[in-house]
Design a protein around this motif. Structure first.
Motif, PDB file in Angstrom:
ATOM      1  N   GLU A 226       0.832  -1.209   0.000  1.00  9.54           N
ATOM      2  CA  GLU A 226       0.000   0.000   0.000  1.00  9.54           C
ATOM      3  C   GLU A 226       0.865   1.257   0.000  1.00  9.54           C
ATOM      4  O   GLU A 226       0.608   2.212  -0.746  1.00  9.54           O
ATOM      5  CB  GLU A 226      -0.917  -0.009   1.226  1.00  9.54           C
ATOM      6  CG  GLU A 226      -1.974  -1.105   1.188  1.00  9.54           C
ATOM      7  CD  GLU A 226      -2.832  -1.112   2.437  1.00  9.54           C
ATOM      8  OE1 GLU A 226      -2.563  -0.259   3.324  1.00  9.54           O
ATOM      9  OE2 GLU A 226      -3.763  -1.932   2.525  1.00  9.54           O
ATOM     10  N   GLU A 227       1.897   1.240   0.858  1.00  6.57           N
ATOM     11  CA  GLU A 227       2.794   2.405   0.883  1.00  6.57           C
ATOM     12  C   GLU A 227       3.496   2.581  -0.460  1.00  6.57           C
ATOM     13  O   GLU A 227       3.691   3.703  -0.926  1.00  6.57           O
ATOM     14  CB  GLU A 227       3.837   2.222   1.992  1.00  6.57           C
ATOM     15  CG  GLU A 227       3.236   2.290   3.397  1.00  6.57           C
ATOM     16  CD  GLU A 227       4.289   2.040   4.465  1.00  6.57           C
ATOM     17  OE1 GLU A 227       5.450   1.757   4.086  1.00  6.57           O
ATOM     18  OE2 GLU A 227       3.957   2.132   5.661  1.00  6.57           O
ATOM     19  N   GLU A 228       3.846   1.472  -1.069  1.00  2.00           N
ATOM     20  CA  GLU A 228       4.506   1.547  -2.369  1.00  2.00           C
ATOM     21  C   GLU A 228       3.570   2.131  -3.425  1.00  2.00           C
ATOM     22  O   GLU A 228       3.986   2.928  -4.267  1.00  2.00           O
ATOM     23  CB  GLU A 228       4.964   0.144  -2.778  1.00  2.00           C
ATOM     24  CG  GLU A 228       5.830   0.129  -4.024  1.00  2.00           C
ATOM     25  CD  GLU A 228       6.362  -1.261  -4.321  1.00  2.00           C
ATOM     26  OE1 GLU A 228       6.981  -1.425  -5.381  1.00  2.00           O
ATOM     27  OE2 GLU A 228       6.153  -2.164  -3.488  1.00  2.00           O
ATOM     28  N   ALA A 229       2.260   1.714  -3.365  1.00  2.00           N
ATOM     29  CA  ALA A 229       1.289   2.254  -4.320  1.00  2.00           C
ATOM     30  C   ALA A 229       1.104   3.754  -4.098  1.00  2.00           C
ATOM     31  O   ALA A 229       1.066   4.539  -5.057  1.00  2.00           O
ATOM     32  CB  ALA A 229      -0.048   1.525  -4.170  1.00  2.00           C
ATOM     33  N   GLU A 230       1.003   4.163  -2.807  1.00  2.00           N
ATOM     34  CA  GLU A 230       0.868   5.593  -2.512  1.00  2.00           C
ATOM     35  C   GLU A 230       2.111   6.361  -2.977  1.00  2.00           C
ATOM     36  O   GLU A 230       2.000   7.455  -3.549  1.00  2.00           O
ATOM     37  CB  GLU A 230       0.659   5.795  -1.007  1.00  2.00           C
ATOM     38  CG  GLU A 230      -0.674   5.253  -0.511  1.00  2.00           C
ATOM     39  CD  GLU A 230      -0.812   5.394   1.006  1.00  2.00           C
ATOM     40  OE1 GLU A 230       0.157   5.871   1.636  1.00  2.00           O
ATOM     41  OE2 GLU A 230      -1.879   5.040   1.547  1.00  2.00           O
ATOM     42  N   ALA A 231       3.261   5.776  -2.719  1.00  2.00           N
ATOM     43  CA  ALA A 231       4.495   6.434  -3.155  1.00  2.00           C
ATOM     44  C   ALA A 231       4.545   6.547  -4.669  1.00  2.00           C
ATOM     45  O   ALA A 231       4.998   7.555  -5.221  1.00  2.00           O
ATOM     46  CB  ALA A 231       5.710   5.660  -2.647  1.00  2.00           C
ATOM     47  N   SER A 232       4.037   5.501  -5.351  1.00  2.00           N
ATOM     48  CA  SER A 232       4.025   5.540  -6.817  1.00  2.00           C
ATOM     49  C   SER A 232       3.120   6.657  -7.330  1.00  2.00           C
ATOM     50  O   SER A 232       3.472   7.386  -8.264  1.00  2.00           O
ATOM     51  CB  SER A 232       3.557   4.187  -7.358  1.00  2.00           C
ATOM     52  OG  SER A 232       3.481   4.212  -8.758  1.00  2.00           O
ATOM     53  N   GLU A 233       1.931   6.794  -6.684  1.00  2.00           N
ATOM     54  CA  GLU A 233       1.028   7.882  -7.079  1.00  2.00           C
ATOM     55  C   GLU A 233       1.663   9.239  -6.810  1.00  2.00           C
ATOM     56  O   GLU A 233       1.573  10.172  -7.631  1.00  2.00           O
ATOM     57  CB  GLU A 233      -0.294   7.757  -6.314  1.00  2.00           C
ATOM     58  CG  GLU A 233      -1.139   6.563  -6.723  1.00  2.00           C
ATOM     59  CD  GLU A 233      -1.632   6.692  -8.141  1.00  2.00           C
ATOM     60  OE1 GLU A 233      -1.859   7.828  -8.603  1.00  2.00           O
ATOM     61  OE2 GLU A 233      -1.784   5.653  -8.811  1.00  2.00           O
ATOM     62  N   ALA A 234       2.307   9.355  -5.653  1.00  2.00           N
ATOM     63  CA  ALA A 234       2.968  10.628  -5.323  1.00  2.00           C
ATOM     64  C   ALA A 234       4.075  10.943  -6.318  1.00  2.00           C
ATOM     65  O   ALA A 234       4.240  12.092  -6.750  1.00  2.00           O
ATOM     66  CB  ALA A 234       3.538  10.561  -3.902  1.00  2.00           C
ATOM     67  N   ILE A 235       4.800   9.905  -6.714  1.00  2.00           N
ATOM     68  CA  ILE A 235       5.874  10.108  -7.694  1.00  2.00           C
ATOM     69  C   ILE A 235       5.295  10.565  -9.033  1.00  2.00           C
ATOM     70  O   ILE A 235       5.843  11.446  -9.702  1.00  2.00           O
ATOM     71  CB  ILE A 235       6.690   8.811  -7.859  1.00  2.00           C
ATOM     72  CG1 ILE A 235       7.520   8.563  -6.595  1.00  2.00           C
ATOM     73  CG2 ILE A 235       7.598   8.883  -9.076  1.00  2.00           C
ATOM     74  CD1 ILE A 235       8.190   7.215  -6.571  1.00  2.00           C
ATOM     75  N   LYS A 236       4.149   9.958  -9.413  1.00  2.00           N
ATOM     76  CA  LYS A 236       3.505  10.377 -10.664  1.00  2.00           C
ATOM     77  C   LYS A 236       3.093  11.840 -10.599  1.00  2.00           C
ATOM     78  O   LYS A 236       3.286  12.607 -11.554  1.00  2.00           O
ATOM     79  CB  LYS A 236       2.291   9.497 -10.940  1.00  2.00           C
ATOM     80  CG  LYS A 236       2.639   8.075 -11.347  1.00  2.00           C
ATOM     81  CD  LYS A 236       1.378   7.269 -11.616  1.00  2.00           C
ATOM     82  CE  LYS A 236       1.722   5.841 -12.006  1.00  2.00           C
ATOM     83  NZ  LYS A 236       0.492   5.031 -12.240  1.00  2.00           N
ATOM     84  N   LYS A 237       2.494  12.252  -9.445  1.00  2.00           N
ATOM     85  CA  LYS A 237       2.086  13.656  -9.299  1.00  2.00           C
ATOM     86  C   LYS A 237       3.295  14.583  -9.350  1.00  2.00           C
ATOM     87  O   LYS A 237       3.268  15.632 -10.002  1.00  2.00           O
ATOM     88  CB  LYS A 237       1.336  13.834  -7.981  1.00  2.00           C
ATOM     89  CG  LYS A 237      -0.026  13.153  -7.957  1.00  2.00           C
ATOM     90  CD  LYS A 237      -0.718  13.382  -6.614  1.00  2.00           C
ATOM     91  CE  LYS A 237      -2.088  12.696  -6.575  1.00  2.00           C
ATOM     92  NZ  LYS A 237      -2.763  12.892  -5.272  1.00  2.00           N
ATOM     93  N   VAL A 238       4.346  14.172  -8.650  1.00  2.00           N
ATOM     94  CA  VAL A 238       5.559  14.999  -8.657  1.00  2.00           C
ATOM     95  C   VAL A 238       6.118  15.104 -10.068  1.00  2.00           C
ATOM     96  O   VAL A 238       6.536  16.187 -10.505  1.00  2.00           O
ATOM     97  CB  VAL A 238       6.610  14.402  -7.686  1.00  2.00           C
ATOM     98  CG1 VAL A 238       7.956  15.092  -7.859  1.00  2.00           C
ATOM     99  CG2 VAL A 238       6.138  14.531  -6.258  1.00  2.00           C
ATOM    100  N   ASN A 239       6.100  13.988 -10.790  1.00  2.00           N
ATOM    101  CA  ASN A 239       6.596  14.023 -12.168  1.00  2.00           C
ATOM    102  C   ASN A 239       5.759  14.947 -13.033  1.00  2.00           C
ATOM    103  O   ASN A 239       6.285  15.692 -13.867  1.00  2.00           O
ATOM    104  CB  ASN A 239       6.604  12.613 -12.759  1.00  2.00           C
ATOM    105  CG  ASN A 239       7.653  11.728 -12.129  1.00  2.00           C
ATOM    106  OD1 ASN A 239       8.652  12.239 -11.603  1.00  2.00           O
ATOM    107  ND2 ASN A 239       7.455  10.415 -12.167  1.00  2.00           N
TER     108      ASN A 239
END
Length: 328
Positions: A226-239
């Motif tokens: 779950e944390e990895e999925a949230e981090a992935s979404e955050a990374i997408k937003k940051v990108n």
């Protein structure tokens, strides 16, 4: 935690490579085949299958099931597999030996046609295949005589063909060839690593730690996902934000370049106006200087005329007097 588990698994694999059949069977019966064998490579599992005389068919899961089924049996039931393994190994070595002999016979450089009427007789010119076939019949007494009649080059040639050390004196080469022809190729002894009880205890302790970590890490893995999925979404937003900022920066750079170009044009126009004004000032100055020169010339001419006027008048008077005298 994952790095620690990887290190532990690596240690387990290294220890398992030293385990005997009994120790490996004890591990399989204690913790199950999947836990005991799952960390091994397919090549290592196949090596165990060959050692135990098993056929390694299928993928890794199928090989683990085959080994687990074999090792889960009691020690008495699994003992007969050893002769099978030795028989398979001996068959394999005999097949390899025959294959070597066939290759050697097929080689034109080493093979000679058998002599008619004397196929079982050897001489110093006999081929390596004839030595292998008929040498054992002569035994340790007759074979040295044949080998002693050969040259050093012939002995070296036979040694190389039979994969025997080819350096040394003629007597040493003949002695090596005699042993090789009579006794056959030396058996290759498989090196077996000894495993101490301490190694097995450390392995079992490491297995227990890994199992405990796996049990404790079940929920942690879900949370980590779950944390990895949230981090992935955050990374997408940051990108996405970085791409937007990059586009804005490029736009600002372009607008700044356009503004700089416009400012350059304005400065160029101002410079042109200043040059035109300077040219007009120079022109006015030249006109003024021309007027001043004209005035100076006029004054000079007037002064010269004033100086020359009396003389002109005298000449005129003299001319008129002369005219009157003539009339008179």
């Amino acid at each position: 935690q994952r790095l620690a588990q990887k290190v532990q698994v690596k240690c387990l694999v290294e220890v398992m490579a030293l385990c005997s059949q009994e120790e490996l069977a004890g591990l399989v019966q204690a913790i199950g085949p999947q836990q005991a064998l799952g960390n091994l490579k397919v090549s290592e599992l196949k090596d165990y299958c060959k050692t135990f005389g098993l056929k390694p068919d299928g993928n890794k899961v199928a090989i683990i099931k085959t080994l687990g089924k074999f090792l889960a049996k009691p020690a008495d039931a699994s003992e007969p597999a050893k002769p099978k393994a030795k028989a398979a190994a001996s068959k394999k070595s005999e097949a390899a030996k025959k294959e070597k002999e066939v290759v050697a016979v097929a080689s034109p450089a080493r093979t000679k046609r058998p002599r008619k009427g004397g196929a079982e007789k050897l001489s110093s010119s006999s081929s390596t295949d004839e030595l292998l076939a008929l040498g054992p019949r002569l035994g340790a007494e007759g074979l040295p005589e044949i080998l002693g009649g050969m040259s050093l080059a012939q002995l070296k040639d036979h040694c190389k063909t039979l994969e025997v050390k080819s350096s040394g004196t003629k007597a040493q080469l003949a002695d090596r060839l005699k042993d090789r022809i009579i006794n056959g190729p030396p058996e290759k002894k498989e090196e077996t690593a000894e495993v101490s009880e301490k190694d097995v205890e450390e392995y079992l302790a490491a297995v227990a730690v890994v199992l405990k970590n796996e049990e404790e890490g079940g929920l942690a893995d879900e949370e980590a996902k779950e944390e990895e999925a949230e981090a992935s979404e955050a990374i997408k937003k940051v990108n996405a934000m970085e791409e937007t900022a990059k586009a804005l920066e490029e736009k600002n750079i372009e607008e700044a370049a356009q503004a700089e170009a416009a400012e350059g044009k304005v400065e160029e126009a101002a410079a042109m106006e200043e040059s035109e004004e300077a040219a007009e000032a120079v022109e006015e100055k030249q006109v003024e200087e021309a007027h001043a020169m004209e005035e100076t010339v006029a004054v000079t001419l007037a002064m010269e005329a004033e100086k020359e006027a009396p003389a002109v008048e005298d000449e005129a008077v003299e001319a008129s007097e002369a005219v009157e005298e003539e009339k008179a």
